[in-house]
Scaffold this motif. Structure first.
Motif, PDB file in Angstrom:
ATOM      1  N   ILE A   1       0.861  -1.184   0.000  1.00  0.00           N
ATOM      2  CA  ILE A   1       0.000   0.000   0.000  1.00  0.00           C
ATOM      3  C   ILE A   1       0.897   1.233   0.000  1.00  0.00           C
ATOM      4  O   ILE A   1       1.758   1.365   0.867  1.00  0.00           O
ATOM      5  N   PRO A   2       0.729   2.122  -0.981  1.00  0.00           N
ATOM      6  CA  PRO A   2       1.601   3.301  -1.037  1.00  0.00           C
ATOM      7  C   PRO A   2       1.483   4.153   0.226  1.00  0.00           C
ATOM      8  O   PRO A   2       0.412   4.267   0.812  1.00  0.00           O
ATOM      9  N   SER A   3       2.590   4.744   0.590  1.00  0.00           N
ATOM     10  CA  SER A   3       2.602   5.660   1.722  1.00  0.00           C
ATOM     11  C   SER A   3       2.462   7.077   1.176  1.00  0.00           C
ATOM     12  O   SER A   3       3.324   7.552   0.446  1.00  0.00           O
ATOM     13  N   LEU A   4       1.349   7.719   1.498  1.00  0.00           N
ATOM     14  CA  LEU A   4       1.113   9.076   1.022  1.00  0.00           C
ATOM     15  C   LEU A   4       1.464  10.088   2.105  1.00  0.00           C
ATOM     16  O   LEU A   4       1.283   9.823   3.295  1.00  0.00           O
ATOM     17  N   THR A   5       1.951  11.244   1.682  1.00  0.00           N
ATOM     18  CA  THR A   5       2.204  12.320   2.632  1.00  0.00           C
ATOM     19  C   THR A   5       0.859  12.906   3.078  1.00  0.00           C
ATOM     20  O   THR A   5      -0.179  12.655   2.450  1.00  0.00           O
ATOM     21  N   LYS A   6       0.900  13.689   4.127  1.00  0.00           N
ATOM     22  CA  LYS A   6      -0.325  14.318   4.645  1.00  0.00           C
ATOM     23  C   LYS A   6      -0.980  15.179   3.557  1.00  0.00           C
ATOM     24  O   LYS A   6      -2.194  15.157   3.372  1.00  0.00           O
ATOM     25  N   ARG A   7      -0.155  15.927   2.817  1.00  0.00           N
ATOM     26  CA  ARG A   7      -0.680  16.784   1.749  1.00  0.00           C
ATOM     27  C   ARG A   7      -1.287  15.947   0.620  1.00  0.00           C
ATOM     28  O   ARG A   7      -2.343  16.281   0.079  1.00  0.00           O
ATOM     29  N   GLU A   8      -0.622  14.850   0.248  1.00  0.00           N
ATOM     30  CA  GLU A   8      -1.143  13.981  -0.815  1.00  0.00           C
ATOM     31  C   GLU A   8      -2.499  13.387  -0.425  1.00  0.00           C
ATOM     32  O   GLU A   8      -3.415  13.323  -1.248  1.00  0.00           O
ATOM     33  N   LYS A   9      -2.628  12.963   0.844  1.00  0.00           N
ATOM     34  CA  LYS A   9      -3.914  12.423   1.323  1.00  0.00           C
ATOM     35  C   LYS A   9      -5.005  13.493   1.258  1.00  0.00           C
ATOM     36  O   LYS A   9      -6.141  13.220   0.870  1.00  0.00           O
ATOM     37  N   GLU A  10      -4.627  14.706   1.646  1.00  0.00           N
ATOM     38  CA  GLU A  10      -5.570  15.825   1.643  1.00  0.00           C
ATOM     39  C   GLU A  10      -6.066  16.087   0.220  1.00  0.00           C
ATOM     40  O   GLU A  10      -7.275  16.223  -0.032  1.00  0.00           O
ATOM     41  N   ILE A  11      -5.133  16.119  -0.733  1.00  0.00           N
ATOM     42  CA  ILE A  11      -5.483  16.374  -2.137  1.00  0.00           C
ATOM     43  C   ILE A  11      -6.291  15.215  -2.706  1.00  0.00           C
ATOM     44  O   ILE A  11      -7.284  15.421  -3.415  1.00  0.00           O
ATOM     45  N   LEU A  12      -5.905  13.993  -2.372  1.00  0.00           N
ATOM     46  CA  LEU A  12      -6.633  12.820  -2.867  1.00  0.00           C
ATOM     47  C   LEU A  12      -8.072  12.814  -2.368  1.00  0.00           C
ATOM     48  O   LEU A  12      -9.005  12.500  -3.121  1.00  0.00           O
ATOM     49  N   ARG A  13      -8.279  13.184  -1.103  1.00  0.00           N
ATOM     50  CA  ARG A  13      -9.639  13.245  -0.539  1.00  0.00           C
ATOM     51  C   ARG A  13     -10.492  14.264  -1.302  1.00  0.00           C
ATOM     52  O   ARG A  13     -11.641  14.008  -1.634  1.00  0.00           O
ATOM     53  N   LEU A  14      -9.889  15.425  -1.602  1.00  0.00           N
ATOM     54  CA  LEU A  14     -10.625  16.473  -2.311  1.00  0.00           C
ATOM     55  C   LEU A  14     -10.942  16.059  -3.754  1.00  0.00           C
ATOM     56  O   LEU A  14     -12.027  16.342  -4.266  1.00  0.00           O
ATOM     57  N   ILE A  15     -10.001  15.354  -4.393  1.00  0.00           N
ATOM     58  CA  ILE A  15     -10.249  14.846  -5.749  1.00  0.00           C
ATOM     59  C   ILE A  15     -11.414  13.853  -5.715  1.00  0.00           C
ATOM     60  O   ILE A  15     -12.313  13.880  -6.557  1.00  0.00           O
TER      61      ILE A  15
ATOM     62  N   PHE B   1      -9.078   7.740 -11.449  1.00  0.00           N
ATOM     63  CA  PHE B   1     -10.232   6.902 -11.105  1.00  0.00           C
ATOM     64  C   PHE B   1      -9.754   5.612 -10.424  1.00  0.00           C
ATOM     65  O   PHE B   1     -10.289   5.199  -9.393  1.00  0.00           O
ATOM     66  N   SER B   2      -8.728   4.979 -11.021  1.00  0.00           N
ATOM     67  CA  SER B   2      -8.169   3.741 -10.441  1.00  0.00           C
ATOM     68  C   SER B   2      -7.560   3.996  -9.075  1.00  0.00           C
ATOM     69  O   SER B   2      -7.665   3.176  -8.165  1.00  0.00           O
ATOM     70  N   VAL B   3      -6.902   5.148  -8.931  1.00  0.00           N
ATOM     71  CA  VAL B   3      -6.286   5.517  -7.646  1.00  0.00           C
ATOM     72  C   VAL B   3      -7.347   5.596  -6.561  1.00  0.00           C
ATOM     73  O   VAL B   3      -7.192   5.031  -5.473  1.00  0.00           O
ATOM     74  N   ILE B   4      -8.431   6.307  -6.851  1.00  0.00           N
ATOM     75  CA  ILE B   4      -9.504   6.492  -5.859  1.00  0.00           C
ATOM     76  C   ILE B   4     -10.103   5.142  -5.468  1.00  0.00           C
ATOM     77  O   ILE B   4     -10.346   4.873  -4.281  1.00  0.00           O
TER      78      ILE B   4
END
Length: 212
Positions: free
Chosen positions: A149-163, A200-203
């Motif tokens: 499972i990829p390790s995302l930074t706090k900012r990446e998680k924040e951006i991914l949630r918004l996407i 889409f696949s990422v989400i």
């Protein structure tokens, strides 16, 4: 083959001027290299159409394209150019993909000056060139077929949630007080970490693994 009887060109591809200057300072004693620097993938590809680069230090997160794809493109058109990735990306899957795309080595940006010079030397000799920390990452067993499972930074998680919530890059940039270019770079990094080609696949994967 690369010419060894004259000055060789070493190119640095990174969009952060402070990183470029730091690398130039570390390499100032390497008198057999002429040092060039580029901030985008397009710039270095244009240069390589007419000029020979012996060794290329390549960041993975560039503003106009992925360093992973750029490496593959360079090796396809200029197979004699030795590519060493130099990045903050410490994901095992990204390191493996970079090596599969033709890179001769991979260093993290916290590598020492001695490690950098040693890796350049190894790369020029046709050997695999990995910094000590990268060797440790690759030595760790992969938890499953999908490289963990990829390790995302706090900012990446924040951006991914918004996407995932349907916000556009422009909306996210406004919301987080970032430039749109920074948001797009984060998007590309997230897609790379998930080893897929679209958001889409990422989400879908992020939801399955409860990252978001």
């Amino acid at each position: 083959m690369l010419p060894h009887n004259r000055q060789l060109t070493l190119a640095i591809v990174d969009d952060h001027p402070i990183v470029i200057e730091g690398l130039k300072n570390l390499l100032v004693s390497e008198e057999h290299f002429t040092i060039m620097s580029f901030t985008t993938g397009k710039e270095v590809l244009a240069y390589l159409k007419t000029d020979v680069v012996a060794i290329l230090l390549l960041d993975i997160a560039l503003p106009d394209m992925s360093g992973l794809e750029l490496c593959k493109e360079i090796k396809k058109k200029n197979p004699d150019t030795v590519v060493l990735a130099i990045s903050n990306q410490a994901e095992r899957s990204i390191i493996i993909q970079m090596l599969q795309n033709g890179a001769s080595g991979y260093l993290l940006k916290n590598a020492s000056a001695d490690e950098l010079l040693d890796c350049i030397d190894r790369g020029m000799k046709g050997e695999q060139a990995l910094s000590s920390e990268v060797k440790k990452i690759l030595a760790q067993p992969s938890p499953n077929h999908w490289e963990g499972i990829p390790s995302l930074t706090k900012r990446e998680k924040e951006i991914l949630r918004l996407i995932a919530e349907g916000f556009s890059s422009t909306d996210i940039a406004d919301k987080l007080f970032l430039s749109q270019l920074t948001v797009e770079t984060h998007r590309r990094n997230i897609i790379q970490k998930f080893q897929t080609t679209n958001m889409f696949s990422v989400i879908k994967l992020a939801m399955e693994h409860r990252i978001i």
